[in-house]
Design a protein around this motif. Structure first.
Motif, PDB file in Angstrom:
ATOM      1  N   SER A 217       0.835  -1.287  -0.047  1.00  0.00           N
ATOM      2  CA  SER A 217       0.144   0.066   0.079  1.00  0.00           C
ATOM      3  C   SER A 217       0.862   1.421   0.060  1.00  0.00           C
ATOM      4  O   SER A 217       0.766   2.188   0.595  1.00  0.00           O
ATOM      5  CB  SER A 217      -0.983   0.048   1.228  1.00  0.00           C
ATOM      6  N   ASP A 218       2.094   1.144  -0.718  1.00  0.00           N
ATOM      7  CA  ASP A 218       2.750   2.525  -0.852  1.00  0.00           C
ATOM      8  C   ASP A 218       2.314   3.053  -2.060  1.00  0.00           C
ATOM      9  O   ASP A 218       1.495   2.552  -2.851  1.00  0.00           O
ATOM     10  CB  ASP A 218       4.432   2.014  -1.016  1.00  0.00           C
ATOM     11  N   ALA A 219       2.809   4.206  -2.550  1.00  0.00           N
ATOM     12  CA  ALA A 219       2.421   4.982  -3.446  1.00  0.00           C
ATOM     13  C   ALA A 219       3.050   4.378  -4.798  1.00  0.00           C
ATOM     14  O   ALA A 219       2.442   4.946  -5.956  1.00  0.00           O
ATOM     15  CB  ALA A 219       3.078   6.474  -3.453  1.00  0.00           C
ATOM     16  N   ALA A 220       3.732   3.415  -4.773  1.00  0.00           N
ATOM     17  CA  ALA A 220       3.830   2.743  -6.082  1.00  0.00           C
ATOM     18  C   ALA A 220       3.354   1.446  -6.342  1.00  0.00           C
ATOM     19  O   ALA A 220       3.038   0.827  -7.394  1.00  0.00           O
ATOM     20  CB  ALA A 220       5.596   2.269  -6.043  1.00  0.00           C
ATOM     21  N   ALA A 221       2.300   1.155  -5.154  1.00  0.00           N
ATOM     22  CA  ALA A 221       1.849  -0.086  -5.205  1.00  0.00           C
ATOM     23  C   ALA A 221       2.379  -1.256  -5.780  1.00  0.00           C
ATOM     24  O   ALA A 221       2.085  -1.958  -6.776  1.00  0.00           O
ATOM     25  CB  ALA A 221       0.340  -0.105  -6.004  1.00  0.00           C
ATOM     26  N   MET A 222       3.440  -1.480  -5.037  1.00  0.00           N
ATOM     27  CA  MET A 222       4.473  -2.506  -5.444  1.00  0.00           C
ATOM     28  C   MET A 222       3.965  -3.795  -5.510  1.00  0.00           C
ATOM     29  O   MET A 222       3.166  -4.196  -4.499  1.00  0.00           O
ATOM     30  CB  MET A 222       5.644  -2.423  -4.506  1.00  0.00           C
ATOM     31  N   THR A 223       3.986  -4.553  -6.807  1.00  0.00           N
ATOM     32  CA  THR A 223       3.328  -5.704  -6.556  1.00  0.00           C
ATOM     33  C   THR A 223       4.348  -6.943  -7.189  1.00  0.00           C
ATOM     34  O   THR A 223       4.882  -6.791  -8.129  1.00  0.00           O
ATOM     35  CB  THR A 223       2.008  -5.675  -7.559  1.00  0.00           C
ATOM     36  N   ARG A 224       4.136  -8.189  -6.916  1.00  0.00           N
ATOM     37  CA  ARG A 224       4.728  -9.263  -7.520  1.00  0.00           C
ATOM     38  C   ARG A 224       4.099 -10.392  -7.326  1.00  0.00           C
ATOM     39  O   ARG A 224       3.133 -10.755  -6.460  1.00  0.00           O
ATOM     40  CB  ARG A 224       6.227  -9.540  -6.716  1.00  0.00           C
ATOM     41  N   SER A 225       4.234 -11.282  -8.475  1.00  0.00           N
ATOM     42  CA  SER A 225       3.358 -12.923  -8.395  1.00  0.00           C
ATOM     43  C   SER A 225       4.469 -13.671  -7.947  1.00  0.00           C
ATOM     44  O   SER A 225       5.712 -13.665  -8.245  1.00  0.00           O
ATOM     45  CB  SER A 225       3.127 -13.131 -10.023  1.00  0.00           C
ATOM     46  N   LEU A 226       4.087 -14.409  -7.187  1.00  0.00           N
ATOM     47  CA  LEU A 226       4.937 -15.436  -6.479  1.00  0.00           C
ATOM     48  C   LEU A 226       4.243 -16.969  -6.650  1.00  0.00           C
ATOM     49  O   LEU A 226       3.117 -17.311  -6.650  1.00  0.00           O
ATOM     50  CB  LEU A 226       5.019 -15.479  -5.038  1.00  0.00           C
ATOM     51  N   PRO A 227       5.212 -17.915  -7.272  1.00  0.00           N
ATOM     52  CA  PRO A 227       4.551 -19.349  -7.203  1.00  0.00           C
ATOM     53  C   PRO A 227       4.311 -20.029  -5.785  1.00  0.00           C
ATOM     54  O   PRO A 227       5.261 -20.097  -5.205  1.00  0.00           O
ATOM     55  CB  PRO A 227       5.798 -20.172  -8.041  1.00  0.00           C
ATOM     56  N   LEU A 228       3.052 -20.432  -5.926  1.00  0.00           N
ATOM     57  CA  LEU A 228       2.655 -20.889  -4.522  1.00  0.00           C
ATOM     58  C   LEU A 228       3.572 -22.181  -4.039  1.00  0.00           C
ATOM     59  O   LEU A 228       3.693 -22.191  -2.732  1.00  0.00           O
ATOM     60  CB  LEU A 228       1.100 -21.115  -4.575  1.00  0.00           C
ATOM     61  N   ASN A 229       3.752 -23.236  -5.006  1.00  0.00           N
ATOM     62  CA  ASN A 229       4.263 -24.236  -4.316  1.00  0.00           C
ATOM     63  C   ASN A 229       5.768 -23.803  -3.910  1.00  0.00           C
ATOM     64  O   ASN A 229       6.423 -24.760  -3.120  1.00  0.00           O
ATOM     65  CB  ASN A 229       4.361 -25.326  -5.549  1.00  0.00           C
ATOM     66  N   ARG A 230       6.234 -22.667  -4.370  1.00  0.00           N
ATOM     67  CA  ARG A 230       7.810 -22.569  -3.990  1.00  0.00           C
ATOM     68  C   ARG A 230       7.670 -21.588  -2.486  1.00  0.00           C
ATOM     69  O   ARG A 230       8.540 -21.783  -1.560  1.00  0.00           O
ATOM     70  CB  ARG A 230       8.545 -21.898  -5.015  1.00  0.00           C
ATOM     71  N   VAL A 231       6.478 -20.913  -2.291  1.00  0.00           N
ATOM     72  CA  VAL A 231       6.712 -19.957  -1.125  1.00  0.00           C
ATOM     73  C   VAL A 231       5.710 -20.570  -0.082  1.00  0.00           C
ATOM     74  O   VAL A 231       5.943 -19.918   1.155  1.00  0.00           O
ATOM     75  CB  VAL A 231       6.300 -18.611  -1.480  1.00  0.00           C
ATOM     76  N   MET A 280       0.932 -12.505 -12.956  1.00  0.00           N
ATOM     77  CA  MET A 280       0.167 -11.309 -13.513  1.00  0.00           C
ATOM     78  C   MET A 280       0.897 -10.425 -14.279  1.00  0.00           C
ATOM     79  O   MET A 280       0.242  -9.511 -14.955  1.00  0.00           O
ATOM     80  CB  MET A 280      -0.496 -10.559 -12.254  1.00  0.00           C
ATOM     81  N   MET A 281       2.085 -10.853 -14.394  1.00  0.00           N
ATOM     82  CA  MET A 281       3.028  -9.839 -15.293  1.00  0.00           C
ATOM     83  C   MET A 281       2.913  -8.677 -14.881  1.00  0.00           C
ATOM     84  O   MET A 281       2.598  -7.673 -15.711  1.00  0.00           O
ATOM     85  CB  MET A 281       2.718 -10.292 -16.817  1.00  0.00           C
ATOM     86  N   THR A 282       3.383  -8.168 -13.915  1.00  0.00           N
ATOM     87  CA  THR A 282       3.193  -6.806 -13.396  1.00  0.00           C
ATOM     88  C   THR A 282       4.459  -5.874 -14.087  1.00  0.00           C
ATOM     89  O   THR A 282       5.328  -6.753 -14.379  1.00  0.00           O
ATOM     90  CB  THR A 282       2.978  -6.645 -11.846  1.00  0.00           C
ATOM     91  N   ARG A 283       4.295  -4.652 -13.679  1.00  0.00           N
ATOM     92  CA  ARG A 283       5.546  -3.794 -14.126  1.00  0.00           C
ATOM     93  C   ARG A 283       6.890  -4.708 -13.667  1.00  0.00           C
ATOM     94  O   ARG A 283       7.837  -4.407 -14.484  1.00  0.00           O
ATOM     95  CB  ARG A 283       5.341  -2.551 -13.694  1.00  0.00           C
ATOM     96  N   GLU A 284       6.766  -4.928 -12.211  1.00  0.00           N
ATOM     97  CA  GLU A 284       8.021  -5.402 -11.673  1.00  0.00           C
ATOM     98  C   GLU A 284       8.554  -6.716 -11.961  1.00  0.00           C
ATOM     99  O   GLU A 284       9.567  -7.430 -11.653  1.00  0.00           O
ATOM    100  CB  GLU A 284       7.745  -5.511  -9.996  1.00  0.00           C
ATOM    101  N   GLU A 285       7.771  -7.542 -12.851  1.00  0.00           N
ATOM    102  CA  GLU A 285       8.532  -8.915 -13.452  1.00  0.00           C
ATOM    103  C   GLU A 285       8.412  -8.580 -15.019  1.00  0.00           C
ATOM    104  O   GLU A 285       8.565  -9.994 -15.677  1.00  0.00           O
ATOM    105  CB  GLU A 285       7.782  -9.967 -13.089  1.00  0.00           C
ATOM    106  N   THR A 286       8.210  -7.567 -15.522  1.00  0.00           N
ATOM    107  CA  THR A 286       8.456  -7.594 -16.976  1.00  0.00           C
ATOM    108  C   THR A 286       9.472  -6.524 -17.003  1.00  0.00           C
ATOM    109  O   THR A 286      10.503  -6.782 -17.784  1.00  0.00           O
ATOM    110  CB  THR A 286       6.975  -7.247 -17.743  1.00  0.00           C
TER     111      THR A 286
END
Ligand code: CO
Length: 429
Positions: A217-231, A280-286
């Protein structure tokens, strides 16, 4: 045991035992006079700052003798502070700050010196108003208050976090000056929170839930997708760091922690977990956090921080002031598990010796290593390499570059070299 010049060397397995003739002096400094105390303090902090920092101790200065046994000391305080003589500090840029690894001991980073990386500043969040939403491919979408999350069984764990951009400028060659400037985007804390698996079992995963989007909930709305089986096994939703609530710059009041993963996945100021079928292919993973390879393709979802180590003393910008005994000190870590072994070379990688590992040696946590050395006043090149429990060995720079090229910014973990000249100056090289 003797070194190549036949000098007697301390036993590698006996920590803290310099050889008999090692010139390690422990003569205490003379206590400062009033004048030295005040002028010294003024030059350290500037006159105005000195007044505030030293105020609790001014009885000593007023006493005039500089003898701390001649006057009652400062009184108890509600929230502690460090000695005004200590000046270790983070090296800051607006959206990041680096831990002074060269000034620290053991493995825990003081919370006030933990590195920072944020993408649009540190938000101010009232914990009473903060909520975590869990939704998407779940049986019951849930909204949690912080108090509700704290009711779940808690877990505490010492874990390092490293920014995947740590040491990134070194891809282009030895650029940085100090260990802080080059490698200071990693720190270790004891983190406390609730297991992600506990919270997700409350919501109930539905078939097809394979990835999880985490959002801050920062002003960048930082987002990442994570593989459930790994995390799912290891990830924590943390509300505390080193025994107290998280620092604002570490995600207060709630952050995700994925041990061993690149720091940006440990979403701070966490407000939302969405269970999904695919990333979800967010900015932070593309556009960000991908690694451009020599053939023009990009590695994506490179989460694991590979084994790495660095000598923190002696390190860049420092100077060896006298020949003789030196304890070489450093930190090693691996996002894949425990540090198995650290080897140290003082001749640029021709010969390697096994360093002592200080207990505790914990998985996915900084591990302190030390090696006794006798500096004879000649040129030397200090290096360390980490071998983790998977058998992975930290690569030499040329081996890393051969595979990955030099287009990358992230995931640089090659061996660091510190050049020492005859004057004792230590330089990156
Ligand atoms: Co990565």
């Amino acid at each position: 045991m003797t070194d190549k010049d036949g000098k007697s060397m301390p036993n590698e397995r006996e920590p803290g035992v310099p050889s008999r003739d090692a010139p390690v002096t422990t003569r205490p400094k003379e206590p400062p006079t009033r004048r030295a105390f005040l002028t010294g303090a003024t030059s350290l902090f500037g006159a105005a700052a000195a007044h505030v920092l030293l105020a609790p101790f001014l009885g000593h200065a007023a006493n005039g003798s500089g003898d701390p046994t001649r006057v009652p000391g400062a009184l108890a305080t509600e929230y502690g502070r460090r000695s005004p003589f200590e000046r270790a500090k983070r090296l800051t840029k607006p959206q990041r700050s680096r831990t002074p690894l060269q000034d620290l001991h053991g493995i825990v980073t003081p919370s006030a010196l933990h590195f920072e990386r944020h993408h649009n500043g540190v938000p101010l969040i009232d914990p009473a108003k903060h909520r975590l939403l869990v939704h998407g491919l779940v049986e019951r979408p849930l909204l949690f208050t912080l108090a509700e999350l704290k009711r779940f069984p808690s877990i505490s764990r010492l874990v390092f976090i490293e920014c995947s951009g740590n040491s990134g400028k070194e891809w282009k060659g030895p650029k940085g000056k100090t260990v802080q400037e080059i490698h200071g985007l990693t720190s270790t804390s004891e983190w406390t929170g609730v297991r992600l698996s506990t919270v997700l079992s409350e919501a109930g995963l539905t078939p097809g839930a394979a990835w999880m989007l985490a959002e801050g909930s920062d002003a960048a709305a930082m987002t990442r997708s994570l593989p459930l089986n790994r995390v799912l096994d290891e990830a924590l939703l943390c509300y505390a760091q080193n025994g107290e609530p998280l620092r604002p710059e570490q995600g207060y009041p709630l952050r995700l922690l994925v041990p061993g993963y690149e720091g940006n996945t440990c979403i701070k100021w966490l407000r939302r977990l969405k269970l999904v079928a695919s990333p979800m292919m967010t900015r932070e993973e593309t556009s960000k956090y991908t690694d451009l390879m020599p053939d023009g393709t990009a590695r994506q979802f490179t989460f694991d921080m590979e084994a790495k180590s660095v000598i923190t003393a002696p390190s860049g910008g420092q100077r060896l002031k006298k020949t003789g005994y030196v304890e070489i000190r450093g930190l090693a870590w691996s996002g894949r598990g425990r540090v198995e072994k650290v080897e140290v070379s003082v001749d640029g990688g021709k010969n390697w010796r096994t360093a002592r590992l200080q207990a505790p040696v914990l998985p996915k946590c900084h591990t302190r290593f030390c090696l006794d050395w006798w500096w004879d006043g000649g040129k030397a090149v200090l290096q360390s390499r980490c071998i983790d429990e998977t058998g992975y060995r930290q690569p030499a720079r040329q081996d890393l570059v051969e595979v990955r090229g030099t287009n990358s910014y992230y995931h640089y973990n090659a061996i660091q070299s510190w050049q020492i000249d005859e004057a004792g100056n230590v330089r990156n090289g």
